[in-house]
Design an enzyme around this catalytic site. Structure first.
Site, PDB file in Angstrom:
ATOM      1  N   HIS A  70      41.675  40.779  31.076  1.00 16.82           N
ATOM      2  CA  HIS A  70      43.075  40.415  31.306  1.00 16.82           C
ATOM      3  C   HIS A  70      43.858  41.585  31.883  1.00 16.82           C
ATOM      4  O   HIS A  70      44.538  41.448  32.909  1.00 16.82           O
ATOM      5  CB  HIS A  70      43.695  39.965  29.974  1.00 16.82           C
ATOM      6  CG  HIS A  70      45.146  39.609  30.056  1.00 16.82           C
ATOM      7  ND1 HIS A  70      45.595  38.309  30.024  1.00 16.82           N
ATOM      8  CD2 HIS A  70      46.266  40.375  30.155  1.00 16.82           C
ATOM      9  CE1 HIS A  70      46.918  38.292  30.123  1.00 16.82           C
ATOM     10  NE2 HIS A  70      47.350  39.544  30.187  1.00 16.82           N
ATOM     11  N   GLU A  71      43.771  42.735  31.236  1.00 17.02           N
ATOM     12  CA  GLU A  71      44.541  43.882  31.705  1.00 17.02           C
ATOM     13  C   GLU A  71      44.059  44.351  33.074  1.00 17.02           C
ATOM     14  O   GLU A  71      44.853  44.814  33.899  1.00 17.02           O
ATOM     15  CB  GLU A  71      44.496  45.021  30.679  1.00 17.02           C
ATOM     16  CG  GLU A  71      45.077  44.666  29.319  1.00 17.02           C
ATOM     17  CD  GLU A  71      46.481  44.071  29.389  1.00 17.02           C
ATOM     18  OE1 GLU A  71      47.235  44.373  30.346  1.00 17.02           O
ATOM     19  OE2 GLU A  71      46.833  43.281  28.497  1.00 17.02           O
ATOM     20  N   HIS A 117      45.809  42.440  35.781  1.00 17.31           N
ATOM     21  CA  HIS A 117      47.083  43.083  36.144  1.00 17.31           C
ATOM     22  C   HIS A 117      46.831  44.287  37.049  1.00 17.31           C
ATOM     23  O   HIS A 117      47.547  44.502  38.042  1.00 17.31           O
ATOM     24  CB  HIS A 117      47.808  43.562  34.880  1.00 17.31           C
ATOM     25  CG  HIS A 117      48.480  42.492  34.101  1.00 17.31           C
ATOM     26  ND1 HIS A 117      49.368  41.608  34.659  1.00 17.31           N
ATOM     27  CD2 HIS A 117      48.420  42.174  32.777  1.00 17.31           C
ATOM     28  CE1 HIS A 117      49.828  40.788  33.714  1.00 17.31           C
ATOM     29  NE2 HIS A 117      49.259  41.110  32.572  1.00 17.31           N
ATOM     30  N   HIS A 151      46.087  43.356  40.604  1.00 19.70           N
ATOM     31  CA  HIS A 151      47.306  42.906  41.280  1.00 19.70           C
ATOM     32  C   HIS A 151      48.073  44.117  41.815  1.00 19.70           C
ATOM     33  O   HIS A 151      48.648  44.078  42.916  1.00 19.70           O
ATOM     34  CB  HIS A 151      48.164  42.115  40.287  1.00 19.70           C
ATOM     35  CG  HIS A 151      49.155  41.200  40.926  1.00 19.70           C
ATOM     36  ND1 HIS A 151      50.075  40.479  40.199  1.00 19.70           N
ATOM     37  CD2 HIS A 151      49.384  40.867  42.218  1.00 19.70           C
ATOM     38  CE1 HIS A 151      50.812  39.752  41.014  1.00 19.70           C
ATOM     39  NE2 HIS A 151      50.418  39.967  42.241  1.00 19.70           N
TER      40      HIS A 151
END
Length: 593
Positions: free
Chosen positions: A367-368, A371, A374
């Site tokens: 998940h991290e 980020h 992105h």
């Protein structure tokens, strides 16, 4: 004065000739000037500045109180029989913690790697109750530790009341009816009413599954665990036992297969294949010996760099997050490449072995890194909209939640698993049981997130600060509306709800669920590609389009336009419900590659 220059420029012929990306930067700047009080006149302008300064101080104090209250509580267990049910690595970590403080026995804290295993596995019910009560009363007058005046000094209730009042006053100064309207101006959602309708619609769809989950848990707890009255501190324990009974595995069994160094190698390999990049160790000054630094390259050219800080420690904020150290920008002929921080709070290595991750930990890591991708893979050269900058808050979780899906693909999992003692990969039959258990209690989990989000939105949309109703009254009302699990009356969850009182998610917590809609629908494109005869080529092409239309464009265009460019249509709720198992049993299940 600067605002006046922006307004004059926006009205000029030069603005009309700008490319769309730079028009968006100017439009965002004008919006943020207005939200920053630039249109206010004295004495409103001075009062607005006071509100901002005071809110920043209160948010910082809220966060410090949570950290201090978390660190203030320790529980020393001296009777080894009280440790029944706990796994060896948890017991060893607790023993080392006690030894470090010069004490005999086993020391437990409210840091999550210490707290959660107790709640899931400790057979000794009083131990679970004491830990639960300490955790759920942090930063409140009801706290187990510290006591007396020290507890009052860490009480976040007055901070919450003042923050809500200041936010309401700020909204009024800016010409809005409530703070939720202010919060939504730079987001995808159009109004608080729209958000509340979305949450209630999702709650309506999830509720039958949540009620089924809870009824099953109560029956199992009564029949198999002799827990005829299920208490809040029994839920994680009973749920783990039910999952073990139904699927014949435990998180601790799975944990032995996920060594952090190997998981990182698997994650990096996936990123390299999907996006045609290379990740390699790099060097930079670090703030702790556990921190590592890496570089991302494409065709030998530096794209970006990132730090990893992955272990829990006493002085560190809990949770997991990505933050930007610097963003991509072009200044004259020079290109500044982005740098990111990737932070988690996993249990550190114990007993000379590598750090071991639960599958939930693996999902958090992915998940991290979503980020991080992105931020790092942007191709936008204008600072204000490169990477995560300028992306609507309720869309910024799309890439992160998207990455979580790969934790459920067999080829990915197999490549990054190796038993810590034997080196054997995770058995396929164990993975199949994990996959079957993936949506275990997903109805309850969904309602829990909706409870948080609805509480947040109602606090900032329809609640009158310092009026007849209290913050606790609002939370109780929300729970009566959507929850199937109601905690004890002394639970003070809101006092440590840092997301909305210290983390920027005020009137924005719903964005987690909305971004799940976006990410599930986006990943469905990969599932569709996997189902084709030429799957590898289709997946590679889908990855290229995801990079081109989502990751690389940052905030240079509205998030909904990026989603439409990738998916060819507006987002739909169906994929989220299917991914969470919230479809009737008669519906066909999707295949997994």
């Amino acid at each position: 004065a600067l605002f006046a220059k922006y307004k004059a420029f926006a009205a000029s012929p030069q603005y009309a000739q700008l490319p769309a990306v730079r028009k968006r930067i100017v439009d965002h700047a004008l919006r943020d000037f207005r939200l920053g009080g630039a249109e206010l006149k004295s004495p409103g302008r001075e009062r607005f500045a006071e509100l901002q300064e005071r809110q920043a101080a209160l948010a910082q104090k809220f966060s410090e109180n949570v950290l201090d209250a978390t660190n203030a509580f320790t529980l020393l267990v001296t009777d080894e029989s009280d440790l029944a049910g706990l796994h060896a690595d948890t017991i060893e970590a607790a023993r080392e913690a006690a030894q470090k403080d010069g004490e005999a026995g086993w020391k437990f804290t409210l840091q999550f790697p210490s707290y959660l295993p107790v709640m899931q596995y400790a057979v000794h019910r009083p131990l679970r109750e004491r830990m639960y009560r300490a955790y759920c009363t942090r930063a409140s007058r009801e706290a187990l530790a510290p006591e007396g005046e020290a507890a009052a000094a860490l009480d976040n209730a007055p901070i919450i009341d003042e923050l809500l009042a200041l936010r309401h006053e700020e909204a009024g100064l800016l010409g809005y009816a409530n703070f939720a309207q202010v919060s939504l101006v730079p987001k995808m959602a159009e109004s608080p009413e729209q958000v509340i309708a979305f949450l209630r619609d999702l709650a309506r769809r999830a509720r039958p599954f949540a009620e089924r989950d809870m009824a099953e848990l109560r029956r199992f707890a009564a029949d198999e665990l002799s827990l005829t009255e299920l208490q809040a501190w029994d839920l994680a324990f009973a749920s783990e036992k039910l999952k073990e009974a139904r699927y014949a595995f435990s998180d601790q069994t799975v944990k032995q297969y996920f060594q952090l160094p190997r998981v990182l190698d698997g994650l990096f390999g996936l990123i390299e294949r999907l996006y045609s990049v290379r990740i390699a160790p790099d060097s930079a000054p670090v703030w702790h010996p556990d921190v590592r630094f890496f570089r991302v390259e494409r065709d030998g050219q530096l794209i970006g760099q990132f730090y990893t800080d992955l272990y829990a420690r006493a002085s560190k904020r809990p949770g997991a997050w990505m933050d930007d150290a610097r963003s991509r920008r072009r200044r004259h002929a020079a290109l500044q490449t982005p740098v990111a921080y990737l932070v988690c709070n996993f249990q550190p290595p114990v007993g000379g072995r590598p750090a071991l991750l639960t599958h939930d930990d693996v999902t958090t890591l992915f998940h991290e890194f979503g980020h991080g991708l992105h931020h790092l893979l942007t191709r936008v050269d204008d600072l204000a909209v490169s990477g995560i900058s300028g992306v609507e808050w309720d869309a910024v979780e799309l890439p992160s939640q998207f990455m979580e899906n790969f934790c459920w693909e067999w080829d990915i999992v197999a490549s990054m698993s190796a038993h810590v003692e034997t080196g054997a990969p995770l058995p396929r039959e164990l993975f199949d049981r994990m996959l079957a258990a993936k949506n275990f209690q997903s109805g309850m989990a969904t309602l829990r997130q909706i409870e948080f989000a609805l509480f947040d939105m109602r606090l900032h949309a329809g609640f009158e600060p310092r009026g007849a109703r209290s913050v606790q009254d609002v939370l109780d009302e929300v729970r009566r509306e959507v929850a199937v699990v109601v905690p004890p009356s002394w639970n003070r969850f809101q006092n440590s709800f840092s997301h909305i009182f210290a983390g920027g998610y005020s009137a924005g917590y719903y964005s987690y669920k909305w971004a799940e809609v976006l990410s599930a629908d986006a990943y469905a494109a990969f599932e569709e590609a996997m189902a084709q005869p030429d799957a590898p080529a289709r997946v590679a092409e889908t990855g290229r389009r995801f990079l081109d239309e989502i990751l690389s464009v940052g905030g240079s265009r509205p998030a909904i336009d990026s989603f439409r460019a990738f998916r060819g249509r507006d987002p739909e709720l169906d994929a989220l419900l299917r991914h969470n198992g919230m479809v009737e049993a008669s519906a066909p299940e999707p295949s997994h590659a």
